[in-house]
Design a protein around this motif. Structure first.
Motif, PDB file in Angstrom:
ATOM      1  N   ASP A 195       0.829  -1.208   0.000  1.00  0.00           N
ATOM      2  CA  ASP A 195       0.000   0.000   0.000  1.00  0.00           C
ATOM      3  C   ASP A 195       0.866   1.262   0.000  1.00  0.00           C
ATOM      4  O   ASP A 195       0.614   2.211  -0.750  1.00  0.00           O
ATOM      5  CB  ASP A 195      -0.916   0.015   1.222  1.00  0.00           C
ATOM      6  N   LEU A 196       1.893   1.282   0.852  1.00  0.00           N
ATOM      7  CA  LEU A 196       2.742   2.463   0.979  1.00  0.00           C
ATOM      8  C   LEU A 196       3.523   2.739  -0.310  1.00  0.00           C
ATOM      9  O   LEU A 196       3.736   3.897  -0.683  1.00  0.00           O
ATOM     10  CB  LEU A 196       3.711   2.292   2.147  1.00  0.00           C
ATOM     11  N   LEU A 197       3.930   1.677  -0.985  1.00  0.00           N
ATOM     12  CA  LEU A 197       4.724   1.831  -2.207  1.00  0.00           C
ATOM     13  C   LEU A 197       3.856   1.986  -3.458  1.00  0.00           C
ATOM     14  O   LEU A 197       4.386   2.238  -4.542  1.00  0.00           O
ATOM     15  CB  LEU A 197       5.657   0.629  -2.383  1.00  0.00           C
ATOM     16  N   GLY A 198       2.558   1.831  -3.310  1.00  0.00           N
ATOM     17  CA  GLY A 198       1.685   1.907  -4.476  1.00  0.00           C
ATOM     18  C   GLY A 198       1.935   0.790  -5.462  1.00  0.00           C
ATOM     19  O   GLY A 198       1.890   0.989  -6.675  1.00  0.00           O
ATOM     20  N   GLY A 199       2.191  -0.404  -4.940  1.00  0.00           N
ATOM     21  CA  GLY A 199       2.556  -1.529  -5.801  1.00  0.00           C
ATOM     22  C   GLY A 199       1.425  -2.481  -6.093  1.00  0.00           C
ATOM     23  O   GLY A 199       1.662  -3.689  -6.286  1.00  0.00           O
ATOM     24  N   GLU A 200       0.202  -1.970  -6.160  1.00  0.00           N
ATOM     25  CA  GLU A 200      -0.952  -2.846  -6.343  1.00  0.00           C
ATOM     26  C   GLU A 200      -0.894  -3.642  -7.656  1.00  0.00           C
ATOM     27  O   GLU A 200      -1.191  -4.840  -7.672  1.00  0.00           O
ATOM     28  CB  GLU A 200      -2.254  -2.026  -6.308  1.00  0.00           C
ATOM     29  N   GLU A 201      -0.508  -2.979  -8.745  1.00  0.00           N
ATOM     30  CA  GLU A 201      -0.476  -3.689 -10.035  1.00  0.00           C
ATOM     31  C   GLU A 201       0.563  -4.799 -10.026  1.00  0.00           C
ATOM     32  O   GLU A 201       0.319  -5.898 -10.537  1.00  0.00           O
ATOM     33  CB  GLU A 201      -0.199  -2.700 -11.164  1.00  0.00           C
ATOM     34  N   LYS A 202       1.739  -4.540  -9.451  1.00  0.00           N
ATOM     35  CA  LYS A 202       2.773  -5.574  -9.356  1.00  0.00           C
ATOM     36  C   LYS A 202       2.296  -6.721  -8.467  1.00  0.00           C
ATOM     37  O   LYS A 202       2.578  -7.895  -8.741  1.00  0.00           O
ATOM     38  CB  LYS A 202       4.072  -4.978  -8.805  1.00  0.00           C
ATOM     39  N   ALA A 203       1.579  -6.370  -7.402  1.00  0.00           N
ATOM     40  CA  ALA A 203       1.061  -7.408  -6.506  1.00  0.00           C
ATOM     41  C   ALA A 203       0.058  -8.295  -7.225  1.00  0.00           C
ATOM     42  O   ALA A 203       0.042  -9.513  -7.050  1.00  0.00           O
ATOM     43  CB  ALA A 203       0.418  -6.762  -5.280  1.00  0.00           C
ATOM     44  N   HIS A 210      -8.919 -14.068   5.003  1.00  0.00           N
ATOM     45  CA  HIS A 210      -9.897 -13.260   5.725  1.00  0.00           C
ATOM     46  C   HIS A 210      -9.255 -12.193   6.607  1.00  0.00           C
ATOM     47  O   HIS A 210      -9.685 -11.037   6.610  1.00  0.00           O
ATOM     48  CB  HIS A 210     -10.779 -14.172   6.575  1.00  0.00           C
ATOM     49  N   VAL A 211      -8.233 -12.556   7.377  1.00  0.00           N
ATOM     50  CA  VAL A 211      -7.606 -11.603   8.300  1.00  0.00           C
ATOM     51  C   VAL A 211      -7.038 -10.413   7.544  1.00  0.00           C
ATOM     52  O   VAL A 211      -7.233  -9.253   7.927  1.00  0.00           O
ATOM     53  CB  VAL A 211      -6.504 -12.300   9.125  1.00  0.00           C
ATOM     54  N   LEU A 212      -6.332 -10.676   6.444  1.00  0.00           N
ATOM     55  CA  LEU A 212      -5.762  -9.598   5.647  1.00  0.00           C
ATOM     56  C   LEU A 212      -6.854  -8.792   4.945  1.00  0.00           C
ATOM     57  O   LEU A 212      -6.743  -7.570   4.805  1.00  0.00           O
ATOM     58  CB  LEU A 212      -4.802 -10.161   4.604  1.00  0.00           C
ATOM     59  N   ALA A 213      -7.903  -9.455   4.503  1.00  0.00           N
ATOM     60  CA  ALA A 213      -8.979  -8.762   3.792  1.00  0.00           C
ATOM     61  C   ALA A 213      -9.698  -7.774   4.704  1.00  0.00           C
ATOM     62  O   ALA A 213     -10.240  -6.775   4.234  1.00  0.00           O
ATOM     63  CB  ALA A 213      -9.965  -9.771   3.220  1.00  0.00           C
ATOM     64  N   GLU A 214      -9.705  -8.035   5.992  1.00  0.00           N
ATOM     65  CA  GLU A 214     -10.356  -7.122   6.922  1.00  0.00           C
ATOM     66  C   GLU A 214      -9.581  -5.819   7.067  1.00  0.00           C
ATOM     67  O   GLU A 214     -10.168  -4.759   7.259  1.00  0.00           O
ATOM     68  CB  GLU A 214     -10.514  -7.788   8.298  1.00  0.00           C
ATOM     69  N   THR A 215      -8.253  -5.891   6.987  1.00  0.00           N
ATOM     70  CA  THR A 215      -7.430  -4.695   7.190  1.00  0.00           C
ATOM     71  C   THR A 215      -7.032  -4.019   5.881  1.00  0.00           C
ATOM     72  O   THR A 215      -6.808  -2.812   5.860  1.00  0.00           O
ATOM     73  CB  THR A 215      -6.159  -5.055   7.982  1.00  0.00           C
ATOM     74  N   LEU A 256      -6.716  -4.099  -1.599  1.00  0.00           N
ATOM     75  CA  LEU A 256      -5.519  -4.805  -2.049  1.00  0.00           C
ATOM     76  C   LEU A 256      -5.738  -6.312  -2.067  1.00  0.00           C
ATOM     77  O   LEU A 256      -5.461  -6.983  -3.070  1.00  0.00           O
ATOM     78  CB  LEU A 256      -4.336  -4.457  -1.149  1.00  0.00           C
ATOM     79  N   VAL A 257      -6.228  -6.858  -0.977  1.00  0.00           N
ATOM     80  CA  VAL A 257      -6.343  -8.315  -0.846  1.00  0.00           C
ATOM     81  C   VAL A 257      -7.396  -8.874  -1.793  1.00  0.00           C
ATOM     82  O   VAL A 257      -7.186  -9.910  -2.436  1.00  0.00           O
ATOM     83  CB  VAL A 257      -6.645  -8.705   0.613  1.00  0.00           C
ATOM     84  N   CYS A 258      -8.529  -8.186  -1.926  1.00  0.00           N
ATOM     85  CA  CYS A 258      -9.561  -8.682  -2.844  1.00  0.00           C
ATOM     86  C   CYS A 258      -9.084  -8.620  -4.291  1.00  0.00           C
ATOM     87  O   CYS A 258      -9.373  -9.519  -5.091  1.00  0.00           O
ATOM     88  CB  CYS A 258     -10.853  -7.887  -2.667  1.00  0.00           C
ATOM     89  N   SER A 259      -8.339  -7.578  -4.635  1.00  0.00           N
ATOM     90  CA  SER A 259      -7.802  -7.474  -5.996  1.00  0.00           C
ATOM     91  C   SER A 259      -6.782  -8.576  -6.263  1.00  0.00           C
ATOM     92  O   SER A 259      -6.768  -9.179  -7.337  1.00  0.00           O
ATOM     93  CB  SER A 259      -7.165  -6.102  -6.209  1.00  0.00           C
ATOM     94  N   MET A 260      -5.924  -8.848  -5.285  1.00  0.00           N
ATOM     95  CA  MET A 260      -4.940  -9.923  -5.441  1.00  0.00           C
ATOM     96  C   MET A 260      -5.624 -11.286  -5.494  1.00  0.00           C
ATOM     97  O   MET A 260      -5.223 -12.159  -6.260  1.00  0.00           O
ATOM     98  CB  MET A 260      -3.926  -9.874  -4.303  1.00  0.00           C
ATOM     99  N   ASN A 261      -6.653 -11.456  -4.690  1.00  0.00           N
ATOM    100  CA  ASN A 261      -7.387 -12.719  -4.691  1.00  0.00           C
ATOM    101  C   ASN A 261      -8.045 -12.948  -6.048  1.00  0.00           C
ATOM    102  O   ASN A 261      -8.030 -14.054  -6.590  1.00  0.00           O
ATOM    103  CB  ASN A 261      -8.434 -12.696  -3.585  1.00  0.00           C
TER     104      ASN A 261
END
Length: 233
Positions: free
Chosen positions: A110-118, A171-176, A180-185
Protein backbone atom coordinates in the motif's frame (compact mmCIF):
# COMPACT_ATOMS: atom_id res chain seq x y z
CA UNK A 1 -3.15 -18.77 22.46
CA UNK A 2 -1.37 -21.65 20.71
CA UNK A 3 -2.41 -24.05 23.47
CA UNK A 4 -6.04 -22.90 23.19
CA UNK A 5 -6.02 -23.44 19.43
CA UNK A 6 -4.33 -26.80 19.87
CA UNK A 7 -7.02 -27.91 22.32
CA UNK A 8 -9.69 -26.80 19.86
CA UNK A 9 -8.10 -28.75 17.03
CA UNK A 10 -7.80 -31.84 19.22
CA UNK A 11 -11.60 -31.96 19.35
CA UNK A 12 -11.50 -32.95 15.67
CA UNK A 13 -9.48 -36.07 16.46
CA UNK A 14 -12.71 -38.05 16.67
CA UNK A 15 -13.89 -39.05 13.15
CA UNK A 16 -17.56 -38.48 14.02
CA UNK A 17 -16.82 -34.95 15.20
CA UNK A 18 -14.80 -34.26 12.08
CA UNK A 19 -17.70 -35.39 9.93
CA UNK A 20 -20.18 -33.27 11.89
CA UNK A 21 -17.93 -30.21 11.78
CA UNK A 22 -17.41 -30.60 8.04
CA UNK A 23 -21.13 -31.00 7.42
CA UNK A 24 -22.12 -27.93 9.48
CA UNK A 25 -19.31 -25.83 7.95
CA UNK A 26 -20.26 -26.69 4.39
CA UNK A 27 -23.92 -25.74 4.89
CA UNK A 28 -23.17 -22.07 5.57
CA UNK A 29 -26.37 -21.77 7.65
CA UNK A 30 -27.92 -22.99 10.89
CA UNK A 31 -28.08 -26.78 11.13
CA UNK A 32 -30.31 -28.69 13.53
CA UNK A 33 -29.41 -31.87 15.39
CA UNK A 34 -31.71 -34.10 13.34
CA UNK A 35 -30.29 -32.91 10.03
CA UNK A 36 -26.71 -33.34 11.23
CA UNK A 37 -27.38 -36.81 12.63
CA UNK A 38 -29.01 -38.01 9.40
CA UNK A 39 -26.18 -36.61 7.28
CA UNK A 40 -23.49 -38.40 9.29
CA UNK A 41 -25.53 -41.55 9.89
CA UNK A 42 -25.69 -41.55 13.68
CA UNK A 43 -28.40 -41.23 16.31
CA UNK A 44 -29.64 -37.78 17.27
CA UNK A 45 -28.50 -38.07 20.90
CA UNK A 46 -24.96 -38.96 19.82
CA UNK A 47 -24.93 -36.12 17.32
CA UNK A 48 -26.09 -33.69 20.02
CA UNK A 49 -23.26 -34.84 22.31
CA UNK A 50 -20.55 -34.32 19.69
CA UNK A 51 -22.01 -31.04 18.40
CA UNK A 52 -22.00 -29.61 21.91
CA UNK A 53 -18.40 -30.75 22.36
CA UNK A 54 -17.51 -28.83 19.20
CA UNK A 55 -19.22 -25.77 20.69
CA UNK A 56 -17.19 -26.18 23.90
CA UNK A 57 -14.03 -26.33 21.78
CA UNK A 58 -14.96 -23.04 20.09
CA UNK A 59 -15.29 -24.61 16.64
CA UNK A 60 -19.06 -24.22 16.37
CA UNK A 61 -21.55 -21.68 17.66
CA UNK A 62 -24.97 -22.69 19.01
CA UNK A 63 -28.30 -20.92 19.15
CA UNK A 64 -32.02 -21.60 19.13
CA UNK A 65 -34.64 -21.04 16.43
CA UNK A 66 -37.72 -22.68 15.00
CA UNK A 67 -36.90 -24.88 12.03
CA UNK A 68 -40.48 -25.30 10.80
CA UNK A 69 -40.97 -21.66 9.82
CA UNK A 70 -44.14 -21.53 11.93
CA UNK A 71 -44.62 -18.94 14.65
CA UNK A 72 -47.08 -18.32 17.45
CA UNK A 73 -49.00 -20.82 19.61
CA UNK A 74 -48.62 -24.42 18.55
CA UNK A 75 -45.44 -23.81 16.60
CA UNK A 76 -43.36 -25.77 19.09
CA UNK A 77 -40.23 -24.94 21.01
CA UNK A 78 -37.19 -23.50 19.22
CA UNK A 79 -34.64 -26.15 18.28
CA UNK A 80 -30.95 -25.96 19.07
CA UNK A 81 -28.98 -25.15 15.94
CA UNK A 82 -25.30 -24.93 15.06
CA UNK A 83 -23.09 -23.06 12.63
CA UNK A 84 -19.34 -22.68 12.19
CA UNK A 85 -17.69 -20.32 14.66
CA UNK A 86 -16.53 -16.97 13.27
CA UNK A 87 -13.24 -17.03 15.16
CA UNK A 88 -10.28 -18.30 13.15
CA UNK A 89 -8.10 -21.11 14.51
CA UNK A 90 -4.53 -21.82 13.50
CA UNK A 91 -1.96 -24.20 14.94
CA UNK A 92 1.76 -24.27 14.20
CA UNK A 93 4.33 -26.25 16.15
CA UNK A 94 6.67 -24.63 17.00
CA UNK A 95 4.73 -21.34 16.89
CA UNK A 96 5.13 -19.28 13.69
CA UNK A 97 3.77 -15.80 13.06
CA UNK A 98 3.12 -15.62 9.32
CA UNK A 99 0.04 -13.45 9.92
CA UNK A 100 2.02 -10.49 11.24
CA UNK A 101 4.51 -10.70 8.37
CA UNK A 102 1.66 -10.86 5.84
CA UNK A 103 0.09 -7.75 7.40
CA UNK A 104 3.43 -5.93 7.20
CA UNK A 105 3.90 -6.90 3.55
CA UNK A 106 0.36 -5.81 2.69
CA UNK A 107 0.96 -2.43 4.30
CA UNK A 108 4.27 -2.12 2.43
CA UNK A 109 2.52 -2.71 -0.91
CA UNK A 110 0.00 0.00 0.00
CA UNK A 111 2.74 2.46 0.98
CA UNK A 112 4.72 1.83 -2.21
CA UNK A 113 1.68 1.91 -4.48
CA UNK A 114 2.56 -1.53 -5.80
CA UNK A 115 -0.95 -2.85 -6.34
CA UNK A 116 -0.48 -3.69 -10.03
CA UNK A 117 2.77 -5.57 -9.36
CA UNK A 118 1.06 -7.41 -6.51
CA UNK A 119 -1.74 -8.46 -8.85
CA UNK A 120 0.78 -9.70 -11.41
CA UNK A 121 2.50 -11.75 -8.72
CA UNK A 122 -0.85 -13.12 -7.52
CA UNK A 123 -1.82 -14.16 -11.05
CA UNK A 124 1.49 -15.99 -11.47
CA UNK A 125 0.92 -17.67 -8.11
CA UNK A 126 -2.48 -18.88 -9.33
CA UNK A 127 -0.89 -20.33 -12.46
CA UNK A 128 1.72 -22.11 -10.31
CA UNK A 129 -1.00 -23.56 -8.08
CA UNK A 130 -2.75 -24.89 -11.18
CA UNK A 131 0.54 -26.43 -12.30
CA UNK A 132 0.97 -28.08 -8.89
CA UNK A 133 -2.55 -29.50 -9.17
CA UNK A 134 -1.68 -30.91 -12.58
CA UNK A 135 1.56 -32.47 -11.35
CA UNK A 136 -0.37 -34.24 -8.58
CA UNK A 137 -2.69 -35.83 -11.12
CA UNK A 138 -1.56 -39.24 -12.35
CA UNK A 139 -2.67 -38.29 -15.85
CA UNK A 140 -0.60 -35.11 -15.73
CA UNK A 141 -3.69 -33.08 -16.66
CA UNK A 142 -4.88 -30.03 -14.78
CA UNK A 143 -7.41 -30.76 -12.07
CA UNK A 144 -11.02 -29.67 -11.89
CA UNK A 145 -11.54 -26.04 -10.83
CA UNK A 146 -13.88 -26.91 -7.96
CA UNK A 147 -11.47 -29.54 -6.69
CA UNK A 148 -8.54 -27.13 -6.75
CA UNK A 149 -10.55 -24.42 -5.00
CA UNK A 150 -11.60 -26.89 -2.34
CA UNK A 151 -7.99 -27.92 -1.74
CA UNK A 152 -7.03 -24.25 -1.30
CA UNK A 153 -9.68 -23.75 1.39
CA UNK A 154 -12.21 -21.69 -0.58
CA UNK A 155 -15.10 -24.10 0.11
CA UNK A 156 -16.75 -23.74 -3.31
CA UNK A 157 -20.43 -24.42 -3.95
CA UNK A 158 -22.67 -23.97 -6.98
CA UNK A 159 -25.61 -21.60 -7.10
CA UNK A 160 -27.63 -20.44 -10.10
CA UNK A 161 -24.93 -21.27 -12.63
CA UNK A 162 -22.13 -19.71 -10.62
CA UNK A 163 -19.40 -21.14 -8.42
CA UNK A 164 -19.36 -19.24 -5.14
CA UNK A 165 -16.79 -19.46 -2.36
CA UNK A 166 -18.04 -19.85 1.18
CA UNK A 167 -14.65 -19.19 2.80
CA UNK A 168 -12.00 -16.53 2.21
CA UNK A 169 -8.55 -18.04 2.92
CA UNK A 170 -7.19 -14.50 3.35
CA UNK A 171 -9.90 -13.26 5.72
CA UNK A 172 -7.61 -11.60 8.30
CA UNK A 173 -5.76 -9.60 5.65
CA UNK A 174 -8.98 -8.76 3.79
CA UNK A 175 -10.36 -7.12 6.92
CA UNK A 176 -7.43 -4.70 7.19
CA UNK A 177 -6.54 -4.23 3.48
CA UNK A 178 -9.76 -5.09 1.59
CA UNK A 179 -9.02 -3.37 -1.73
CA UNK A 180 -5.52 -4.80 -2.05
CA UNK A 181 -6.34 -8.31 -0.85
CA UNK A 182 -9.56 -8.68 -2.84
CA UNK A 183 -7.80 -7.47 -6.00
CA UNK A 184 -4.94 -9.92 -5.44
CA UNK A 185 -7.39 -12.72 -4.69
CA UNK A 186 -9.23 -11.99 -7.94
CA UNK A 187 -5.95 -12.00 -9.87
CA UNK A 188 -4.93 -15.29 -8.21
CA UNK A 189 -8.25 -16.90 -9.17
CA UNK A 190 -7.86 -15.70 -12.75
CA UNK A 191 -4.39 -17.20 -12.74
CA UNK A 192 -5.90 -20.48 -11.60
CA UNK A 193 -8.32 -20.41 -14.53
CA UNK A 194 -5.52 -19.68 -16.99
CA UNK A 195 -3.32 -22.42 -15.55
CA UNK A 196 -6.15 -24.94 -15.60
CA UNK A 197 -7.00 -24.05 -19.19
CA UNK A 198 -10.58 -23.18 -18.29
CA UNK A 199 -12.43 -21.37 -21.07
CA UNK A 200 -15.85 -19.76 -21.10
CA UNK A 201 -15.65 -18.97 -17.39
CA UNK A 202 -14.23 -16.01 -15.55
CA UNK A 203 -13.52 -14.94 -11.98
CA UNK A 204 -15.31 -11.78 -10.92
CA UNK A 205 -15.82 -9.68 -7.81
CA UNK A 206 -19.25 -10.45 -6.34
CA UNK A 207 -18.90 -10.08 -2.56
CA UNK A 208 -21.37 -11.44 -0.05
CA UNK A 209 -21.34 -11.10 3.75
CA UNK A 210 -19.31 -13.84 5.46
CA UNK A 211 -18.09 -15.22 2.10
CA UNK A 212 -15.20 -14.73 -0.30
CA UNK A 213 -15.43 -11.67 -2.57
CA UNK A 214 -14.77 -13.72 -5.73
CA UNK A 215 -17.25 -15.80 -7.71
CA UNK A 216 -16.94 -17.71 -11.00
CA UNK A 217 -19.40 -17.51 -13.86
CA UNK A 218 -19.75 -17.57 -17.65
CA UNK A 219 -17.82 -14.99 -19.64
CA UNK A 220 -14.32 -13.66 -20.13
CA UNK A 221 -12.42 -11.08 -18.04
CA UNK A 222 -12.58 -7.60 -19.56
CA UNK A 223 -10.50 -5.60 -17.11
CA UNK A 224 -7.72 -5.87 -14.56
CA UNK A 225 -8.41 -6.95 -11.02
CA UNK A 226 -7.65 -3.52 -9.56
CA UNK A 227 -9.97 -1.72 -11.99
CA UNK A 228 -12.67 -4.30 -11.26
CA UNK A 229 -12.38 -3.55 -7.55
CA UNK A 230 -12.39 0.21 -8.10
CA UNK A 231 -15.54 -0.08 -10.21
CA UNK A 232 -17.18 -2.17 -7.49
CA UNK A 233 -16.40 0.59 -4.99
Amino acid sequence: MVSDDLESMSALGDPVRRALYRFVSERGRDVGRNEAAEAVGIQRTLAAFHLDKLVEAGLLEAGFRRLTGRTGPGSGRPAKVYRRAREERSVSLPPRDYRTLALVLAETVDLLGGEEKAEEAARRAGERLASIAASGDASGEAGDLVEVLRERGYEPYEEEGRIRLRNCPFHVLAETHPVLVCSMNLALCRGLLAGLGETGITAMLDPRPEECCVAFGPGAPSQSASSSKNNED
